[in-house]
Write a protein that holds these residues in place. Structure first.
Motif, PDB file in Angstrom:
ATOM      1  N   ARG A  60       0.832  -1.216   0.000  1.00 52.37           N
ATOM      2  CA  ARG A  60       0.000   0.000   0.000  1.00 52.37           C
ATOM      3  C   ARG A  60       0.860   1.256   0.000  1.00 52.37           C
ATOM      4  O   ARG A  60       0.546   2.241  -0.678  1.00 52.37           O
ATOM      5  CB  ARG A  60      -0.930  -0.002   1.206  1.00 52.37           C
ATOM      6  CG  ARG A  60      -2.079  -0.958   1.052  1.00 52.37           C
ATOM      7  CD  ARG A  60      -3.003  -0.924   2.238  1.00 52.37           C
ATOM      8  NE  ARG A  60      -4.128  -1.832   2.029  1.00 52.37           N
ATOM      9  CZ  ARG A  60      -4.935  -2.228   2.972  1.00 52.37           C
ATOM     10  NH1 ARG A  60      -4.785  -1.804   4.219  1.00 52.37           N
ATOM     11  NH2 ARG A  60      -5.924  -3.048   2.692  1.00 52.37           N
ATOM     12  N   LYS A  61       1.950   1.220   0.762  1.00 51.22           N
ATOM     13  CA  LYS A  61       2.858   2.371   0.804  1.00 51.22           C
ATOM     14  C   LYS A  61       3.474   2.598  -0.570  1.00 51.22           C
ATOM     15  O   LYS A  61       3.542   3.737  -1.053  1.00 51.22           O
ATOM     16  CB  LYS A  61       3.953   2.130   1.838  1.00 51.22           C
ATOM     17  CG  LYS A  61       4.935   3.246   1.975  1.00 51.22           C
ATOM     18  CD  LYS A  61       5.975   2.943   3.029  1.00 51.22           C
ATOM     19  CE  LYS A  61       7.010   4.038   3.095  1.00 51.22           C
ATOM     20  NZ  LYS A  61       8.064   3.739   4.058  1.00 51.22           N
ATOM     21  N   ASN A  62       3.913   1.522  -1.224  1.00 49.64           N
ATOM     22  CA  ASN A  62       4.494   1.646  -2.556  1.00 49.64           C
ATOM     23  C   ASN A  62       3.475   2.156  -3.565  1.00 49.64           C
ATOM     24  O   ASN A  62       3.793   2.974  -4.433  1.00 49.64           O
ATOM     25  CB  ASN A  62       5.063   0.303  -3.029  1.00 49.64           C
ATOM     26  CG  ASN A  62       6.309  -0.090  -2.278  1.00 49.64           C
ATOM     27  OD1 ASN A  62       6.975   0.739  -1.666  1.00 49.64           O
ATOM     28  ND2 ASN A  62       6.635  -1.368  -2.298  1.00 49.64           N
ATOM     29  N   LEU A  63       2.241   1.687  -3.462  1.00 51.37           N
ATOM     30  CA  LEU A  63       1.193   2.143  -4.371  1.00 51.37           C
ATOM     31  C   LEU A  63       0.911   3.628  -4.163  1.00 51.37           C
ATOM     32  O   LEU A  63       0.755   4.374  -5.133  1.00 51.37           O
ATOM     33  CB  LEU A  63      -0.084   1.318  -4.142  1.00 51.37           C
ATOM     34  CG  LEU A  63      -1.268   1.635  -5.031  1.00 51.37           C
ATOM     35  CD1 LEU A  63      -0.904   1.412  -6.492  1.00 51.37           C
ATOM     36  CD2 LEU A  63      -2.460   0.789  -4.645  1.00 51.37           C
ATOM     37  N   ASN A  64       0.845   4.053  -2.919  1.00 49.54           N
ATOM     38  CA  ASN A  64       0.629   5.486  -2.638  1.00 49.54           C
ATOM     39  C   ASN A  64       1.759   6.341  -3.183  1.00 49.54           C
ATOM     40  O   ASN A  64       1.524   7.435  -3.689  1.00 49.54           O
ATOM     41  CB  ASN A  64       0.457   5.720  -1.139  1.00 49.54           C
ATOM     42  CG  ASN A  64      -0.896   5.263  -0.645  1.00 49.54           C
ATOM     43  OD1 ASN A  64      -1.854   5.194  -1.388  1.00 49.54           O
ATOM     44  ND2 ASN A  64      -0.974   4.950   0.638  1.00 49.54           N
ATOM     45  N   ASN A  65       2.989   5.835  -3.078  1.00 52.51           N
ATOM     46  CA  ASN A  65       4.131   6.591  -3.592  1.00 52.51           C
ATOM     47  C   ASN A  65       4.066   6.696  -5.110  1.00 52.51           C
ATOM     48  O   ASN A  65       4.464   7.719  -5.672  1.00 52.51           O
ATOM     49  CB  ASN A  65       5.451   5.929  -3.180  1.00 52.51           C
ATOM     50  CG  ASN A  65       5.746   6.134  -1.703  1.00 52.51           C
ATOM     51  OD1 ASN A  65       5.213   7.035  -1.072  1.00 52.51           O
ATOM     52  ND2 ASN A  65       6.590   5.289  -1.163  1.00 52.51           N
ATOM     53  N   LEU A  66       3.589   5.664  -5.777  1.00 51.68           N
ATOM     54  CA  LEU A  66       3.464   5.706  -7.234  1.00 51.68           C
ATOM     55  C   LEU A  66       2.369   6.667  -7.674  1.00 51.68           C
ATOM     56  O   LEU A  66       2.468   7.291  -8.725  1.00 51.68           O
ATOM     57  CB  LEU A  66       3.180   4.318  -7.784  1.00 51.68           C
ATOM     58  CG  LEU A  66       4.335   3.328  -7.746  1.00 51.68           C
ATOM     59  CD1 LEU A  66       3.859   1.946  -8.193  1.00 51.68           C
ATOM     60  CD2 LEU A  66       5.462   3.806  -8.634  1.00 51.68           C
ATOM     61  N   GLN A  67       1.322   6.769  -6.889  1.00 47.27           N
ATOM     62  CA  GLN A  67       0.182   7.624  -7.240  1.00 47.27           C
ATOM     63  C   GLN A  67       0.484   9.094  -7.005  1.00 47.27           C
ATOM     64  O   GLN A  67      -0.140   9.950  -7.608  1.00 47.27           O
ATOM     65  CB  GLN A  67      -1.071   7.201  -6.465  1.00 47.27           C
ATOM     66  CG  GLN A  67      -1.594   5.857  -6.895  1.00 47.27           C
ATOM     67  CD  GLN A  67      -2.766   5.402  -6.041  1.00 47.27           C
ATOM     68  OE1 GLN A  67      -3.060   5.979  -5.000  1.00 47.27           O
ATOM     69  NE2 GLN A  67      -3.427   4.360  -6.493  1.00 47.27           N
ATOM     70  N   ASN A  68       1.414   9.383  -6.130  1.00 42.72           N
ATOM     71  CA  ASN A  68       1.739  10.791  -5.818  1.00 42.72           C
ATOM     72  C   ASN A  68       2.775  11.339  -6.697  1.00 42.72           C
ATOM     73  O   ASN A  68       3.438  11.140  -7.439  1.00 42.72           O
ATOM     74  CB  ASN A  68       2.179  10.949  -4.356  1.00 42.72           C
ATOM     75  CG  ASN A  68       1.021  10.662  -3.417  1.00 42.72           C
ATOM     76  OD1 ASN A  68      -0.114  10.874  -3.767  1.00 42.72           O
ATOM     77  ND2 ASN A  68       1.335  10.199  -2.231  1.00 42.72           N
TER      78      ASN A  68
END
Length: 68
Positions: A60-68
């Protein structure tokens, strides 16, 4: 819980010295205890569940970083 990798000591000590753990280890122990008590899983099952929960948090942290 050390044997199953739920927690890891901060220091390798001999039998005469106390073993210390991080605050995150304390949270992992609490989670493991709740899993064992509430869901009636054994320590091995709790260790696996905690490992999977950690993996979900990382993804989830990696996904959030990709989305930002």
């Amino acid at each position: 819980m050390i044997e199953y990798g739920v927690i890891e000591p901060l220091f390798s000590s001999n039998k005469e010295e106390p073993i210390y753990f991080s605050s995150s280890s304390l949270m992992r122990v609490n989670t493991a205890i709740r899993l064992c008590r509430d869901l009636e899983v054994n320590i091995a099952g709790a260790a696996l569940a905690i490992e999977l929960l950690d993996e979900i948090k990382l993804l989830r942290k990696n996904l959030n970083n990709l989305q930002n």
